[in-house]
Design a protein around this motif. Structure first.
Motif, PDB file in Angstrom:
ATOM      1  N   LYS A 112      28.296  37.407  52.144  1.00  0.00           N
ATOM      2  CA  LYS A 112      27.727  36.071  52.386  1.00  0.00           C
ATOM      3  C   LYS A 112      28.510  35.007  51.623  1.00  0.00           C
ATOM      4  O   LYS A 112      29.243  35.348  50.682  1.00  0.00           O
ATOM      5  N   GLY A 113      28.341  33.769  52.041  1.00  0.00           N
ATOM      6  CA  GLY A 113      29.075  32.668  51.416  1.00  0.00           C
ATOM      7  C   GLY A 113      28.472  32.270  50.077  1.00  0.00           C
ATOM      8  O   GLY A 113      27.317  32.594  49.785  1.00  0.00           O
ATOM      9  N   GLY A 114      29.273  31.603  49.264  1.00  0.00           N
ATOM     10  CA  GLY A 114      28.759  31.024  48.025  1.00  0.00           C
ATOM     11  C   GLY A 114      28.642  31.985  46.858  1.00  0.00           C
ATOM     12  O   GLY A 114      28.131  31.614  45.805  1.00  0.00           O
ATOM     13  N   VAL A 115      29.101  33.229  47.029  1.00  0.00           N
ATOM     14  CA  VAL A 115      28.972  34.197  45.929  1.00  0.00           C
ATOM     15  C   VAL A 115      30.165  34.126  44.960  1.00  0.00           C
ATOM     16  O   VAL A 115      30.180  34.803  43.943  1.00  0.00           O
ATOM     17  N   GLY A 116      31.147  33.298  45.308  1.00  0.00           N
ATOM     18  CA  GLY A 116      32.305  33.136  44.427  1.00  0.00           C
ATOM     19  C   GLY A 116      33.515  33.948  44.871  1.00  0.00           C
ATOM     20  O   GLY A 116      34.415  34.219  44.078  1.00  0.00           O
ATOM     21  N   LYS A 117      33.565  34.268  46.154  1.00  0.00           N
ATOM     22  CA  LYS A 117      34.683  35.052  46.687  1.00  0.00           C
ATOM     23  C   LYS A 117      36.022  34.354  46.441  1.00  0.00           C
ATOM     24  O   LYS A 117      36.968  34.973  45.951  1.00  0.00           O
ATOM     25  N   SER A 118      36.088  33.053  46.782  1.00  0.00           N
ATOM     26  CA  SER A 118      37.360  32.334  46.610  1.00  0.00           C
ATOM     27  C   SER A 118      37.716  32.234  45.131  1.00  0.00           C
ATOM     28  O   SER A 118      38.886  32.355  44.757  1.00  0.00           O
ATOM     29  N   THR A 119      36.700  32.015  44.302  1.00  0.00           N
ATOM     30  CA  THR A 119      36.938  31.927  42.853  1.00  0.00           C
ATOM     31  C   THR A 119      37.548  33.239  42.354  1.00  0.00           C
ATOM     32  O   THR A 119      38.501  33.237  41.565  1.00  0.00           O
ATOM     33  N   ILE A 120      37.006  34.347  42.809  1.00  0.00           N
ATOM     34  CA  ILE A 120      37.526  35.655  42.388  1.00  0.00           C
ATOM     35  C   ILE A 120      38.944  35.852  42.938  1.00  0.00           C
ATOM     36  O   ILE A 120      39.847  36.282  42.208  1.00  0.00           O
ATOM     37  N   GLU A 277      31.305  42.125  40.766  1.00  0.00           N
ATOM     38  CA  GLU A 277      30.033  41.422  40.618  1.00  0.00           C
ATOM     39  C   GLU A 277      30.324  40.076  39.972  1.00  0.00           C
ATOM     40  O   GLU A 277      30.837  40.026  38.854  1.00  0.00           O
ATOM     41  N   ASN A 278      30.018  39.013  40.693  1.00  0.00           N
ATOM     42  CA  ASN A 278      30.212  37.673  40.141  1.00  0.00           C
ATOM     43  C   ASN A 278      28.858  37.092  39.764  1.00  0.00           C
ATOM     44  O   ASN A 278      27.839  37.472  40.318  1.00  0.00           O
ATOM     45  N   MET A 279      28.874  36.206  38.794  1.00  0.00           N
ATOM     46  CA  MET A 279      27.645  35.572  38.299  1.00  0.00           C
ATOM     47  C   MET A 279      26.704  36.640  37.735  1.00  0.00           C
ATOM     48  O   MET A 279      25.489  36.607  37.967  1.00  0.00           O
ATOM     49  N   SER A 280      27.275  37.598  37.017  1.00  0.00           N
ATOM     50  CA  SER A 280      26.498  38.736  36.517  1.00  0.00           C
ATOM     51  C   SER A 280      25.425  38.298  35.535  1.00  0.00           C
ATOM     52  O   SER A 280      24.338  38.851  35.511  1.00  0.00           O
ATOM     53  N   GLN A 314      32.820  42.578  36.178  1.00  0.00           N
ATOM     54  CA  GLN A 314      31.633  41.719  36.167  1.00  0.00           C
ATOM     55  C   GLN A 314      32.055  40.391  35.558  1.00  0.00           C
ATOM     56  O   GLN A 314      32.597  40.346  34.452  1.00  0.00           O
ATOM     57  N   ILE A 315      31.833  39.335  36.282  1.00  0.00           N
ATOM     58  CA  ILE A 315      32.238  38.008  35.811  1.00  0.00           C
ATOM     59  C   ILE A 315      30.971  37.183  35.574  1.00  0.00           C
ATOM     60  O   ILE A 315      30.150  37.023  36.486  1.00  0.00           O
ATOM     61  N   PRO A 316      30.795  36.673  34.352  1.00  0.00           N
ATOM     62  CA  PRO A 316      29.581  35.892  34.067  1.00  0.00           C
ATOM     63  C   PRO A 316      29.621  34.490  34.700  1.00  0.00           C
ATOM     64  O   PRO A 316      30.674  34.048  35.169  1.00  0.00           O
ATOM     65  N   ILE A 317      28.455  33.843  34.682  1.00  0.00           N
ATOM     66  CA  ILE A 317      28.411  32.436  35.109  1.00  0.00           C
ATOM     67  C   ILE A 317      28.848  31.603  33.913  1.00  0.00           C
ATOM     68  O   ILE A 317      28.219  31.653  32.860  1.00  0.00           O
ATOM     69  N   VAL A 318      29.930  30.891  34.082  1.00  0.00           N
ATOM     70  CA  VAL A 318      30.473  30.106  32.984  1.00  0.00           C
ATOM     71  C   VAL A 318      30.878  28.750  33.539  1.00  0.00           C
ATOM     72  O   VAL A 318      31.496  28.676  34.611  1.00  0.00           O
ATOM     73  N   GLN A 319      30.517  27.727  32.807  1.00  0.00           N
ATOM     74  CA  GLN A 319      30.814  26.370  33.281  1.00  0.00           C
ATOM     75  C   GLN A 319      32.308  26.183  33.527  1.00  0.00           C
ATOM     76  O   GLN A 319      32.724  25.547  34.495  1.00  0.00           O
ATOM     77  N   SER A 320      33.138  26.779  32.642  1.00  0.00           N
ATOM     78  CA  SER A 320      34.583  26.562  32.765  1.00  0.00           C
ATOM     79  C   SER A 320      35.140  27.160  34.060  1.00  0.00           C
ATOM     80  O   SER A 320      36.154  26.692  34.582  1.00  0.00           O
ATOM     81  N   ILE A 321      34.464  28.182  34.598  1.00  0.00           N
ATOM     82  CA  ILE A 321      34.949  28.774  35.862  1.00  0.00           C
ATOM     83  C   ILE A 321      34.773  27.759  36.982  1.00  0.00           C
ATOM     84  O   ILE A 321      35.676  27.533  37.793  1.00  0.00           O
ATOM     85  N   CYS A 322      33.598  27.143  36.984  1.00  0.00           N
ATOM     86  CA  CYS A 322      33.295  26.138  38.001  1.00  0.00           C
ATOM     87  C   CYS A 322      34.223  24.929  37.841  1.00  0.00           C
ATOM     88  O   CYS A 322      34.834  24.455  38.808  1.00  0.00           O
ATOM     89  N   GLU A 323      34.354  24.474  36.589  1.00  0.00           N
ATOM     90  CA  GLU A 323      35.206  23.308  36.331  1.00  0.00           C
ATOM     91  C   GLU A 323      36.663  23.606  36.673  1.00  0.00           C
ATOM     92  O   GLU A 323      37.369  22.783  37.255  1.00  0.00           O
TER      93      GLU A 323
HETATM   94  P1  ADP Z   1      32.672  31.528  48.153  1.00  0.00           P
HETATM   95  O1  ADP Z   1      34.143  31.628  48.313  1.00  0.00           O
HETATM   96  O2  ADP Z   1      31.993  32.859  48.062  1.00  0.00           O
HETATM   97  O3  ADP Z   1      32.001  30.636  49.138  1.00  0.00           O
HETATM   98  P2  ADP Z   1      33.279  29.914  45.809  1.00  0.00           P
HETATM   99  O4  ADP Z   1      34.317  30.712  45.109  1.00  0.00           O
HETATM  100  O5  ADP Z   1      33.719  28.743  46.594  1.00  0.00           O
HETATM  101  O6  ADP Z   1      32.353  30.861  46.715  1.00  0.00           O
HETATM  102  O7  ADP Z   1      32.200  29.505  44.715  1.00  0.00           O
HETATM  103  C1  ADP Z   1      31.082  28.691  45.009  1.00  0.00           C
HETATM  104  C2  ADP Z   1      30.820  27.760  43.838  1.00  0.00           C
HETATM  105  O8  ADP Z   1      30.400  28.519  42.711  1.00  0.00           O
HETATM  106  C3  ADP Z   1      32.051  27.007  43.390  1.00  0.00           C
HETATM  107  O9  ADP Z   1      31.667  25.733  43.009  1.00  0.00           O
HETATM  108  C4  ADP Z   1      32.568  27.788  42.182  1.00  0.00           C
HETATM  109  O10 ADP Z   1      33.265  26.988  41.270  1.00  0.00           O
HETATM  110  C5  ADP Z   1      31.259  28.292  41.585  1.00  0.00           C
HETATM  111  N1  ADP Z   1      31.403  29.560  40.895  1.00  0.00           N
HETATM  112  C6  ADP Z   1      31.858  30.731  41.414  1.00  0.00           C
HETATM  113  N2  ADP Z   1      31.828  31.706  40.491  1.00  0.00           N
HETATM  114  C7  ADP Z   1      31.370  31.158  39.346  1.00  0.00           C
HETATM  115  C8  ADP Z   1      31.103  31.648  38.011  1.00  0.00           C
HETATM  116  N3  ADP Z   1      31.303  32.939  37.701  1.00  0.00           N
HETATM  117  N4  ADP Z   1      30.637  30.772  37.095  1.00  0.00           N
HETATM  118  C9  ADP Z   1      30.402  29.472  37.415  1.00  0.00           C
HETATM  119  N5  ADP Z   1      30.631  28.960  38.632  1.00  0.00           N
HETATM  120  C10 ADP Z   1      31.092  29.777  39.598  1.00  0.00           C
END
Ligand code: ADP
Length: 372
Positions: A112-120, A277-280, A314-323
């Motif tokens: 599903k979308g929004g799980v942080g696939k692109s971030t990973i 596992e993202n946002m563990s 396992q990747i935690p939820i961290v503000q710096s990842i989002c930023e």
């Molecule tokens: P997807 O590719 O699954 O749709 P994204 O990689 O675009 O998801 O991530 C969705 C949002 O969540 C983005 O704003 C991203 O910065 C944020 N995000 C993803 N993983 C984390 C994390 N581990 N901690 C904080 N923010 C995260």
């Protein structure tokens, strides 16, 4: 007891009575019974080959084979041998002409979308590049391309250049990664109205008509879910393996199962390198010892065990990842930060999984069959 002279053909004929559930076909016809049936005295040994090492019918088919041999070959046989179960190395009838200079093509996917696939995908690519590998990254998320933003390259417009008389797209290069995204060519609104075939064709162009050169890893950030685009990609490319990303949330995990099955189904047969596992958990900066399991705890670990795949990280939820994503500076660049290290560990586990996959002998498990 007198020795019974039994022949492989007799055994094979007996096994024709065993049908693979749901297909109506017998297991000999399906190529599940390997040719090497050995008979020594009254001891029979044979091998069953399954395309998937976790085929759900292995146990029941082994039992059915035992019964069939005893019933149809000779009821007096004492089977002191065994039936070995192996998984088949399936030859992928996919073109190896596509990207011949790429050693490993990797699908990064999620149910599903929004799980942080692109971030990973982005941070894994950065970690691999930091470790000295040649890395390419393709944003195949046609309807929601995020790569240009995550690399702060939204203004980049790839040019064509001539390679051996052929005009090829030159990927954008940043942080040692070659990358392409449909977002470099059209605006989001335009791509959104494309039909499936158009999107698939555009993607093919980004793969085939681009100068990717020699790469150790070509990471493809798949669109979320399962769609025609997925099928096109897995059918066009000889994909080495897939990395499936999920959060620990139950709904995400349920979709991750679908994501895994899309790759492992018989028609596609792409091996799963592992789950991420993202946002563990969440750890606030002011309480660094605390972990809050916002989306639940241990979900991906449990799923990985159930599906017999590795949990790569396992990747935690961290503000710096989002930023980092928003500013175009992936956190994996800062290798001495805790999050950078988490991605570095993920990359190490990924490399181990690749090594295992590329040198893999089919997993073997022995199932002993004893006559009662
Ligand atoms: P997807 O590719 O699954 O749709 P994204 O990689 O675009 O998801 O991530 C969705 C949002 O969540 C983005 O704003 C991203 O910065 C944020 N995000 C993803 N993983 C984390 C994390 N581990 N901690 C904080 N923010 C995260």
């Amino acid at each position: 007891m007198t020795k019974i002279n039994i022949y492989p053909k007799l055994i094979l004929d007996a096994l024709r009575n065993v049908r693979y559930p749901g297909t109506g076909k017998d297991i000999v016809e399906m190529g599940i019974v390997s040719d090497d049936i050995h008979i020594a005295g009254n001891k029979v040994s044979l091998t069953l080959l399954f395309e998937k090492p976790n085929d759900p019918f292995i146990k029941s088919l082994v039992k059915a084979c035992e019964t069939a041999i005893l019933t149809y070959a000779d009821p007096n046989i004492e089977i002191k041998g065994n039936i070995e179960v192996k998984s088949k190395q399936v030859q992928q009838p996919k073109s190896t002409n596509v990207l011949p200079n790429v050693k490993n093509i990797i699908a990064v996917s999620s149910g599903k979308g929004g799980v942080g696939k692109s971030t990973i995908a982005v941070n894994l690519a950065v970690s691999l590049a930091q470790k000295g590998y040649k890395v390419g990254l393709l944003d195949a998320d046609i309807f929601g391309p995020s790569l240009p933003k995550m690399f702060n390259e939204e203004e980049a417009r790839p040019i064509l250049h001539n390679v051996d008389g052929k005009e090829l797209i030159a990927p954008v290069e940043k942080y040692g990664i070659k990358m392409l995204s449909i977002g470099f060519f059209v605006n989001k609104e335009e791509a959104l109205v494309w039909r499936g075939a158009m999107a698939s064709n555009a993607l093919k162009q980004l793969i085939v008509d681009a100068d990717w050169g020699e790469l150790d890893f070509f990471l493809i950030d798949f669109p979320p879910g399962t769609s025609d685009i997925h099928l096109t990609l897995v059918q066009t490319l000889a994909i080495t393996g897939a990395v499936v990303v999920s959060t620990p949330q139950q709904v995400a995990l349920a979709d991750a199962i679908k994501g895994v099955n899309m790759f492992t189904n018989n028609k596609v047969n792409v091996p799963i390198l592992g789950l991420v596992e993202n946002m563990s958990w969440f750890t606030p900066a002011e309480l660094p010892q605390n972990k809050y399991y916002i989306f639940g705890k241990g979900g991906a670990q449990k799923l990985a065990e159930e599906m017999n795949v590795s949990l790569l990280g396992q990747i935690p939820i961290v503000q710096s990842i989002c930023e980092g994503g928003d500013l175009g500076k992936p956190v994996a660049l800062s290798t001495d930060s805790i999050t950078g290290m988490a991605f570095s560990t993920l990359a190490d586990n990924f490399l181990t999984a690749i090594e295992r996959r590329n040198s893999e002998l089919p997993p073997t498990s022995m199932v002993e069959v004893h006559n009662k």
